[in-house]
Design a protein around this motif. Structure first.
Motif, mmCIF file in Angstrom:
data_model
loop_
_atom_site.group_PDB
_atom_site.id
_atom_site.type_symbol
_atom_site.label_atom_id
_atom_site.label_comp_id
_atom_site.label_asym_id
_atom_site.label_seq_id
_atom_site.Cartn_x
_atom_site.Cartn_y
_atom_site.Cartn_z
ATOM 1 N N ILE A 28 -6.417 15.091 -0.104
ATOM 2 C CA ILE A 28 -5.201 15.887 -0.290
ATOM 3 C C ILE A 28 -4.567 16.267 1.043
ATOM 4 C CG2 ILE A 28 -6.048 16.813 -2.481
ATOM 5 C CD1 ILE A 28 -6.719 19.398 -1.007
ATOM 6 N N GLN A 29 -5.210 15.935 2.143
ATOM 7 C CA GLN A 29 -4.638 16.214 3.453
ATOM 8 C C GLN A 29 -3.681 15.100 3.860
ATOM 9 O OE1 GLN A 29 -7.990 16.661 6.065
ATOM 10 N NE2 GLN A 29 -8.645 18.610 5.179
ATOM 11 N N GLU A 30 -2.862 15.369 4.830
ATOM 12 C CA GLU A 30 -1.917 14.367 5.311
ATOM 13 C C GLU A 30 -2.676 13.200 5.931
ATOM 14 O OE1 GLU A 30 2.011 13.997 8.238
ATOM 15 O OE2 GLU A 30 0.935 15.895 8.016
ATOM 16 N N GLY A 31 -2.390 12.005 5.469
ATOM 17 C CA GLY A 31 -3.080 10.822 5.946
ATOM 18 C C GLY A 31 -4.374 10.527 5.228
ATOM 19 N N GLY A 32 -4.808 11.415 4.331
ATOM 20 C CA GLY A 32 -6.037 11.179 3.584
ATOM 21 C C GLY A 32 -5.830 10.169 2.467
ATOM 22 N N SER A 33 -6.920 9.626 1.975
ATOM 23 C CA SER A 33 -6.835 8.602 0.931
ATOM 24 C C SER A 33 -7.953 8.786 -0.073
ATOM 25 C CB SER A 33 -6.903 7.195 1.537
ATOM 26 O OG SER A 33 -8.149 7.000 2.201
ATOM 27 N N ALA A 34 -7.683 8.380 -1.289
ATOM 28 C CA ALA A 34 -8.661 8.406 -2.370
ATOM 29 C C ALA A 34 -9.058 6.982 -2.711
ATOM 30 C CB ALA A 34 -8.070 9.103 -3.598
ATOM 31 N N PRO A 35 -10.251 6.768 -3.295
ATOM 32 C CA PRO A 35 -10.672 5.417 -3.673
ATOM 33 C C PRO A 35 -9.657 4.764 -4.607
ATOM 34 C CG PRO A 35 -12.511 6.947 -3.831
ATOM 35 C CD PRO A 35 -11.293 7.775 -3.572
ATOM 36 N N THR A 36 -9.304 3.526 -4.290
ATOM 37 C CA THR A 36 -8.321 2.779 -5.081
ATOM 38 C C THR A 36 -8.882 1.411 -5.423
ATOM 39 O OG1 THR A 36 -6.515 3.906 -3.907
ATOM 40 C CG2 THR A 36 -5.940 1.940 -5.176
ATOM 41 N N PRO A 37 -9.437 1.221 -6.613
ATOM 42 C CA PRO A 37 -9.970 -0.093 -6.980
ATOM 43 C C PRO A 37 -8.855 -1.119 -7.075
ATOM 44 C CG PRO A 37 -9.945 1.369 -8.885
ATOM 45 C CD PRO A 37 -9.586 2.207 -7.692
ATOM 46 N N SER A 38 -9.159 -2.334 -6.668
ATOM 47 C CA SER A 38 -8.152 -3.404 -6.684
ATOM 48 C C SER A 38 -8.242 -4.282 -7.914
ATOM 49 C CB SER A 38 -8.298 -4.276 -5.433
ATOM 50 O OG SER A 38 -9.601 -4.835 -5.359
ATOM 51 N N GLY A 39 -9.319 -4.180 -8.652
ATOM 52 C CA GLY A 39 -9.463 -4.988 -9.858
ATOM 53 C C GLY A 39 -10.685 -4.551 -10.626
ATOM 54 N N PHE A 40 -10.761 -4.963 -11.880
ATOM 55 C CA PHE A 40 -11.900 -4.617 -12.703
ATOM 56 C C PHE A 40 -13.133 -5.354 -12.208
ATOM 57 C CE2 PHE A 40 -8.641 -3.340 -15.775
ATOM 58 C CZ PHE A 40 -9.170 -2.130 -16.184
#
Length: 415
Positions: free
Chosen positions: A269-281
């Motif tokens: 939630i911070q600036e520049g932060g990222s959450a896990p993002t799956p690219s495919g099943f």
């Protein structure tokens, strides 16, 4: 040999194997396997035939421009299905379409099924609504501004069925509304409660990112007694825990809840932060989509080699702490004599189920106050068995839906 001749030969081969194997129980098993294998062989042949057709041989520059124009012109459902249709033509079209279609965080659009496992927009919420069917204990999540627009731009995202057990309650979540089997390709996860309904665990059918590994679980699925992918573990991934505070004194007041997201770091939630993002099943749903869409068989295609669950939560990849969400404290309205929250017109009916979730941040993390007060998920009632659900980054549609489902379970010690 012509295309029709090849298909006829495949059918005769299937019928021949089937007629030779009608001898006893062992023969029936051979017949079933041969019929399934022939169906898959036929599907692979048809897929290869399409792959070598004139559609796949279009100049890459022209094909890229065509798909890009379709993707940019179709911004909402049901017209968005034309983008999915482009990805279903052949392997070349599918690869180009995947490169063009952006994640919900970047575009704000939900296109492919994997988009439902990816975080939403940062700046504005994705607006959905949930329809409850009491008779069948089924809950359907739609993409759209309101139920009145269901016929125009509504899109079914998820369906869940409530299953009561002796010591717990399960909400099985599927991509379709008529198949809630864990052995199905449509199964995406589930929500399980404890005996009192005060603690819930969200299980995902796949890891929150492509590099996560599930320990202590067999790593194979079977398709007609053949191993498909050794990297696909059977079981569920514990990605979040939802806790409702006990109300022992039975005093009046709203529910108090807390969500611990095991797979999302607080830095997201911070600036520049990222959450896990799956690219495919991680299962073979996408890999075998073109094959299974052609090979229609009465036999079940998928079977889990193990039904064991992983009770160990998925840890965040960074060294940071896990993101914790808490319900925003309402204020008491003297004139209305009730607890109130500002839902900005998205909730119209008072209910104990209504809530807004914000980040519970420790002062040492130095998160800006505006980020701490930003509503990440809100859920509320707008009519009989109709509820709104608005979520934003870093939550995905699946995570938000599972959290909202916990509000539908009976909590005798929280009311």
């Amino acid at each position: 040999m012509s295309f029709k001749g090849l298909v006829r030969e495949l059918r005769e081969m299937r019928d021949g194997i089937g007629s030779m194997s009608r001898r006893g129980s062992e023969g029936k098993l051979v017949q079933s396997r041969a019929r399934s294998q022939n169906a898959l062989d036929s599907a692979r042949f048809l897929s290869g035939f399409v792959q070598q057709s004139r559609w796949a041989n279009l100049p890459p520059e022209l094909l890229l421009d065509v798909i890009r124009r379709v993707e940019e012109s179709e911004t909402s459902w049901p017209a968005r299905k034309h983008v999915v249709a482009c990805a279903s033509v052949c392997r070349t079209w599918r690869q180009i379409t995947k490169e063009i279609v952006k994640t919900p965080e970047e575009s704000g659009r939900l296109t492919f099924p994997i988009s439902l496992k990816q975080p939403g927009l940062r700046d504005s919420p994705t607006q959905c609504f949930i329809r409850r069917e009491r008779a069948t204990s089924t809950y359907r999540l739609y993409l759209g501004l309101s139920p009145a627009l269901l016929g125009e731009n509504g899109k079914l995202l998820f369906a869940a069925r409530k299953i009561r057990r002796a010591t717990s309650t399960d909400f099985v979540i599927s991509l379709v509304s008529d198949d809630f089997s864990r052995a199905s390709n449509m199964y995406v996860g589930k929500l399980r409660s404890n005996f009192l309904g005060t603690k819930f665990t969200i299980y995902d059918s796949q890891p929150p990112n492509d590099s996560a590994v599930l320990p202590n679980s067999r790593s194979s699925r079977r398709i007609h007694s053949k191993q498909v992918s050794p990297r696909v573990p059977a079981g569920n991934y514990n990605i979040a825990t939802i806790s409702y505070e006990l109300n022992v004194l039975r005093t009046r007041g709203p529910r108090r809840m807390q969500c611990t997201m095991h797979s999302i770091p607080v830095s997201a939630i911070q600036e520049g932060g990222s959450a896990p993002t799956p690219s495919g099943f991680s299962n073979f749903l996408e890999e075998q989509f073109s094959v299974l869409s052609v090979a229609k068989s009465k036999d079940p295609i998928v079977d889990f080699s193990s039904t064991s669950l992983s009770e160990r939560p998925i840890s965040v990849q960074s060294t940071g702490e896990q993101l914790v969400l808490k319900n925003k404290a309402p204020r008491w309205h003297e004139q209305l004599q009730c607890w109130c929250l500002n839902f900005r017109g998205r909730v119209t009916v008072a209910s104990v189920k209504n809530f807004q979730l914000v980040a519970a941040v420790d002062p040492s993390h130095q998160v800006p106050l505006v980020e701490q007060e930003k509503v990440i998920l809100q859920f509320g009632k707008i009519g009989k068995d109709i509820f709104t659900m608005d979520y934003r980054y870093p939550l995905s549609a699946f995570q938000a839906f599972a959290i909202c489902l916990s509000s539908f379970d009976t909590k005798p010690v929280c009311e």
